[in-house]
Design a protein around this motif. Structure first.
Motif, PDB file in Angstrom:
ATOM      1  N   GLN A  48      -9.437 -23.473  -7.245  1.00 54.88           N
ATOM      2  CA  GLN A  48      -9.963 -22.162  -7.609  1.00 54.88           C
ATOM      3  C   GLN A  48      -9.777 -21.169  -6.468  1.00 54.88           C
ATOM      4  N   SER A  49     -10.041 -21.590  -5.240  1.00 54.66           N
ATOM      5  CA  SER A  49      -9.890 -20.672  -4.114  1.00 54.66           C
ATOM      6  C   SER A  49      -8.422 -20.333  -3.871  1.00 54.66           C
ATOM      7  N   ILE A  50      -7.520 -21.286  -4.110  1.00 57.10           N
ATOM      8  CA  ILE A  50      -6.091 -20.995  -3.973  1.00 57.10           C
ATOM      9  C   ILE A  50      -5.652 -19.983  -5.019  1.00 57.10           C
ATOM     10  N   SER A  51      -6.104 -20.143  -6.256  1.00 55.66           N
ATOM     11  CA  SER A  51      -5.714 -19.199  -7.299  1.00 55.66           C
ATOM     12  C   SER A  51      -6.337 -17.829  -7.053  1.00 55.66           C
ATOM     13  N   PHE A  52      -7.543 -17.787  -6.494  1.00 55.23           N
ATOM     14  CA  PHE A  52      -8.167 -16.507  -6.170  1.00 55.23           C
ATOM     15  C   PHE A  52      -7.375 -15.799  -5.079  1.00 55.23           C
ATOM     16  N   ALA A  53      -6.970 -16.539  -4.049  1.00 50.27           N
ATOM     17  CA  ALA A  53      -6.193 -15.949  -2.971  1.00 50.27           C
ATOM     18  C   ALA A  53      -4.839 -15.468  -3.474  1.00 50.27           C
ATOM     19  N   ASP A  54      -4.244 -16.189  -4.415  1.00 53.59           N
ATOM     20  CA  ASP A  54      -2.963 -15.791  -4.966  1.00 53.59           C
ATOM     21  C   ASP A  54      -3.109 -14.519  -5.801  1.00 53.59           C
ATOM     22  N   GLY A  55      -4.249 -14.353  -6.468  1.00 55.83           N
ATOM     23  CA  GLY A  55      -4.486 -13.153  -7.265  1.00 55.83           C
ATOM     24  C   GLY A  55      -4.692 -11.921  -6.403  1.00 55.83           C
ATOM     25  N   GLN A  56      -5.053 -12.108  -5.132  1.00 55.62           N
ATOM     26  CA  GLN A  56      -5.290 -10.991  -4.231  1.00 55.62           C
ATOM     27  C   GLN A  56      -4.013 -10.535  -3.525  1.00 55.62           C
ATOM     28  N   ALA A  57      -2.914 -11.219  -3.729  1.00 52.99           N
ATOM     29  CA  ALA A  57      -1.671 -10.883  -3.041  1.00 52.99           C
ATOM     30  C   ALA A  57      -1.063  -9.610  -3.622  1.00 52.99           C
ATOM     31  N   TRP A  58      -0.198  -8.972  -2.849  1.00 49.80           N
ATOM     32  CA  TRP A  58       0.486  -7.766  -3.303  1.00 49.80           C
ATOM     33  C   TRP A  58       1.537  -8.146  -4.336  1.00 49.80           C
ATOM     34  N   SER A  59       1.637  -7.344  -5.380  1.00 55.22           N
ATOM     35  CA  SER A  59       2.683  -7.574  -6.368  1.00 55.22           C
ATOM     36  C   SER A  59       3.958  -6.867  -5.912  1.00 55.22           C
ATOM     37  N   ASP A  60       5.091  -7.202  -6.537  1.00 57.39           N
ATOM     38  CA  ASP A  60       6.356  -6.568  -6.178  1.00 57.39           C
ATOM     39  C   ASP A  60       6.330  -5.074  -6.461  1.00 57.39           C
ATOM     40  N   LYS A  61       5.650  -4.684  -7.533  1.00 59.34           N
ATOM     41  CA  LYS A  61       5.560  -3.268  -7.884  1.00 59.34           C
ATOM     42  C   LYS A  61       4.806  -2.484  -6.806  1.00 59.34           C
ATOM     43  N   GLU A  62       3.709  -3.053  -6.314  1.00 61.30           N
ATOM     44  CA  GLU A  62       2.938  -2.388  -5.253  1.00 61.30           C
ATOM     45  C   GLU A  62       3.744  -2.272  -3.969  1.00 61.30           C
ATOM     46  N   LEU A  63       4.460  -3.339  -3.620  1.00 61.71           N
ATOM     47  CA  LEU A  63       5.254  -3.308  -2.399  1.00 61.71           C
ATOM     48  C   LEU A  63       6.373  -2.278  -2.484  1.00 61.71           C
ATOM     49  N   THR A  64       7.024  -2.181  -3.645  1.00 58.30           N
ATOM     50  CA  THR A  64       8.093  -1.203  -3.810  1.00 58.30           C
ATOM     51  C   THR A  64       7.542   0.211  -3.719  1.00 58.30           C
ATOM     52  N   ALA A  65       6.395   0.462  -4.360  1.00 56.72           N
ATOM     53  CA  ALA A  65       5.797   1.794  -4.320  1.00 56.72           C
ATOM     54  C   ALA A  65       5.369   2.160  -2.907  1.00 56.72           C
ATOM     55  N   ARG A  66       4.843   1.223  -2.162  1.00 53.92           N
ATOM     56  CA  ARG A  66       4.398   1.507  -0.798  1.00 53.92           C
ATOM     57  C   ARG A  66       5.581   1.776   0.133  1.00 53.92           C
ATOM     58  N   SER A  67       6.659   1.052  -0.044  1.00 57.53           N
ATOM     59  CA  SER A  67       7.795   1.248   0.854  1.00 57.53           C
ATOM     60  C   SER A  67       8.563   2.510   0.512  1.00 57.53           C
ATOM     61  N   ALA A  68       8.494   2.975  -0.742  1.00 56.15           N
ATOM     62  CA  ALA A  68       9.199   4.185  -1.141  1.00 56.15           C
ATOM     63  C   ALA A  68       8.383   5.441  -0.841  1.00 56.15           C
ATOM     64  N   ALA A  69       7.124   5.309  -0.527  1.00 51.80           N
ATOM     65  CA  ALA A  69       6.266   6.461  -0.258  1.00 51.80           C
ATOM     66  C   ALA A  69       6.715   7.147   1.029  1.00 51.80           C
ATOM     67  N   PRO A  70       6.540   8.473   1.125  1.00 54.28           N
ATOM     68  CA  PRO A  70       6.941   9.176   2.354  1.00 54.28           C
ATOM     69  C   PRO A  70       6.083   8.715   3.531  1.00 54.28           C
ATOM     70  N   ARG A  71       6.720   8.643   4.668  1.00 54.23           N
ATOM     71  CA  ARG A  71       6.021   8.178   5.855  1.00 54.23           C
ATOM     72  C   ARG A  71       5.499   9.369   6.639  1.00 54.23           C
ATOM     73  N   THR A  72       4.396   9.180   7.265  1.00 60.71           N
ATOM     74  CA  THR A  72       3.837  10.230   8.108  1.00 60.71           C
ATOM     75  C   THR A  72       3.818   9.732   9.547  1.00 60.71           C
TER      76      THR A  72
END
Length: 102
Positions: A48-72
């Motif tokens: 259960q704790s492994i599956s909970f930790a896996d659910g908290q990981a970043w998805s590919d969509k989130e990572l792509t959106a974060r890397s494409a965002a303008p940097r300050t």
């Protein structure tokens, strides 16, 4: 036939470290069931704790959106801000009412 010395050693060992009382089979069954139940709960909660930790990981969509965002970030063209002066430097002049000796 055992020698007298062997009998004495056996008697001394029995007096120092006596044999434990006999335990019936029901006690072993209860202990085994309790330990297996605790092991099963431990395995269940581990997965259960492994599956909970896996659910908290970043998805590919989130990572792509974060890397494409303008940097300050600061570049060579952008001016650096002046450092804030939060605390003035202590003066070395004598303050009236206070002694210089500590």
């Amino acid at each position: 036939m055992a020698s007298v010395k062997t009998d004495r050693v056996r008697a001394w060992r029995e007096s120092v470290n006596p044999s434990p009382p006999e335990v019936n089979g029901a006690s072993f069954v209860v202990a085994r069931v309790a330990l297996l139940t605790m092991a099963a709960f431990g395995i269940y909660y581990g997965f259960q704790s492994i599956s909970f930790a896996d659910g908290q990981a970043w998805s590919d969509k989130e990572l792509t959106a974060r890397s494409a965002a303008p940097r300050t970030t600061w570049t060579a063209k952008s001016p650096m801000p002046a450092p804030a002066k939060a605390f003035p430097r202590p003066s070395t002049a004598h303050t009236p009412g206070r002694s210089r000796m500590k």
